[in-house]
Design a protein around this motif. Structure first.
Motif, mmCIF file in Angstrom:
data_model
loop_
_atom_site.group_PDB
_atom_site.id
_atom_site.type_symbol
_atom_site.label_atom_id
_atom_site.label_comp_id
_atom_site.label_asym_id
_atom_site.label_seq_id
_atom_site.Cartn_x
_atom_site.Cartn_y
_atom_site.Cartn_z
ATOM 1 N N ASP A 6 -56.851 92.469 78.195
ATOM 2 C CA ASP A 6 -56.993 93.428 79.426
ATOM 3 C C ASP A 6 -55.358 93.114 80.415
ATOM 4 O O ASP A 6 -54.673 94.359 80.836
ATOM 5 C CB ASP A 6 -58.209 94.281 79.972
ATOM 6 N N GLU A 7 -55.826 92.149 81.035
ATOM 7 C CA GLU A 7 -54.988 91.538 81.680
ATOM 8 C C GLU A 7 -53.895 91.438 81.501
ATOM 9 O O GLU A 7 -52.322 91.711 82.345
ATOM 10 C CB GLU A 7 -55.766 90.315 81.965
ATOM 11 N N VAL A 8 -53.377 91.327 80.660
ATOM 12 C CA VAL A 8 -52.307 91.553 80.107
ATOM 13 C C VAL A 8 -51.185 92.325 80.318
ATOM 14 O O VAL A 8 -50.447 92.518 80.600
ATOM 15 C CB VAL A 8 -51.730 90.389 78.489
ATOM 16 N N TRP A 9 -51.821 93.750 79.480
ATOM 17 C CA TRP A 9 -51.964 95.143 79.255
ATOM 18 C C TRP A 9 -51.548 95.225 80.802
ATOM 19 O O TRP A 9 -50.649 96.252 81.098
ATOM 20 C CB TRP A 9 -52.580 95.277 78.224
ATOM 21 N N ARG A 10 -52.223 95.395 81.769
ATOM 22 C CA ARG A 10 -52.264 95.575 82.566
ATOM 23 C C ARG A 10 -51.487 95.119 83.762
ATOM 24 O O ARG A 10 -50.677 95.201 84.430
ATOM 25 C CB ARG A 10 -53.659 95.288 83.765
ATOM 26 N N LEU A 11 -51.016 93.986 83.631
ATOM 27 C CA LEU A 11 -50.298 92.936 83.889
ATOM 28 C C LEU A 11 -48.802 93.509 83.853
ATOM 29 O O LEU A 11 -47.459 94.295 84.461
ATOM 30 C CB LEU A 11 -49.474 91.676 84.397
ATOM 31 N N LYS A 12 -48.255 94.063 82.851
ATOM 32 C CA LYS A 12 -47.251 94.999 81.924
ATOM 33 C C LYS A 12 -46.973 96.099 82.333
ATOM 34 O O LYS A 12 -45.938 96.809 82.818
ATOM 35 C CB LYS A 12 -47.299 94.148 80.496
ATOM 36 N N CYS A 13 -48.347 96.779 82.571
ATOM 37 C CA CYS A 13 -47.839 98.385 82.972
ATOM 38 C C CYS A 13 -47.593 98.301 84.618
ATOM 39 O O CYS A 13 -46.953 99.437 84.881
ATOM 40 C CB CYS A 13 -48.987 98.656 82.729
ATOM 41 N N ASP A 56 -47.336 86.642 71.086
ATOM 42 C CA ASP A 56 -46.832 88.794 71.985
ATOM 43 C C ASP A 56 -46.235 87.945 73.642
ATOM 44 O O ASP A 56 -45.793 89.095 73.608
ATOM 45 C CB ASP A 56 -47.744 89.275 71.469
ATOM 46 N N TRP A 57 -47.090 87.705 73.318
ATOM 47 C CA TRP A 57 -47.013 87.878 75.594
ATOM 48 C C TRP A 57 -46.431 86.476 75.264
ATOM 49 O O TRP A 57 -45.243 86.906 76.733
ATOM 50 C CB TRP A 57 -48.425 86.570 76.008
#
Length: 244
Positions: free
Chosen positions: A41-48, A181-182
């Motif tokens: 969730d956090e990786v995706w949130r920071l990406k966005c 992926d990260w």
């Protein structure tokens, strides 16, 4: 009992884990796996978050370059006017042999336009700075959280694998896939920080160069008033200098 594969379609990546349904998961496993999903969730949130901020930063970078380049032709006009009005004795164009036609209000209009555009750009750079600082704060917080999770709950899962319902082989495979992926996202985040740092440094240099330009323009403007009065050609208009 055969293992059951559970696939979760997360916005960041597909998570695939296998479970032994004959084992009741202990509380520490439940908590650790909840954090494992939270990590996504956090990786995706920071990406966005970063992708929302980047276009404004790119715009600011382009505008900084444009306004830096715009200083040179104004400086050339001021060079000539400083010579004409007696503010300088050295020839700004050594080797030039010919005549020049100079519009007395041209430099003033150009400088005012540059000043107005600097004021507008200042607002954009301020927003970019606030966004960069907000992202950096979230980035640092997640980095600290991830290190604590990786060295604590996640390590505990591998250490006590015999007690788990989740298959640690599948967990390790998924974890390695996550790291793969990260990796490009981490690289993109570092590039964002580098671009922001370069942009803020370029902005500071632009402010300094512009302030020097405006001070010269003010002196020329005052000298031109005397020059024009002597030649009975009217006055010149003033302008407000940009201040950060």
């Amino acid at each position: 009992m055969p293992l059951e594969k559970v696939v979760t379609h997360h916005p960041f990546r597909t998570i695939a884990l296998e479970y032994d349904r004959g084992i009741t998961p202990p509380d520490f496993e439940k908590e650790a796996l909840a954090k494992y999903f939270h990590m996504h969730d956090e990786v995706w949130r920071l990406k966005c978050m970063r992708e929302e901020y980047e276009p404004r930063l790119d715009t600011a970078i382009a505008r900084i370059a444009e306004l830096r380049a715009a200083i040179f032709p104004i400086e050339q006009e001021i060079d000539v006017l400083e010579l004409v009005t007696g503010l300088r004795e050295d020839n700004p164009m050594p080797g030039f042999d010919g005549s020049l036609s100079v519009k007395l209000d041209s430099f003033s209009k150009s400088t005012q336009k540059h000043n107005d555009e600097m004021m507008a750009l200042h607002q954009l750079v301020t927003q970019c700075t606030e966004e960069h600082n907000a992202f950096l704060k979230e980035y640092d917080a997640f980095e600290a959280w991830f290190e604590a999770f990786d060295e604590g709950p996640l390590h505990e899962l591998y250490r006590r694998w015999e007690e788990l319902s989740v298959d640690t082989v599948s967990l390790d495979n998924d974890h390695q896939s996550f790291l793969g992926d990260w990796a490009p996202i981490i690289e993109a985040e570092r590039e964002y920080f580098d671009r922001a740092s370069d942009a803020f440094e370029a902005w500071a240099e632009l402010v300094e160069a512009s302030d020097s330009l405006y001070r010269r323009a003010e002196r020329v403007d005052a000298a031109l008033e005397d020059f024009v009065k002597k030649h009975k050609n009217g006055g010149s208009s003033g302008w407000k200098r940009f201040k950060e």
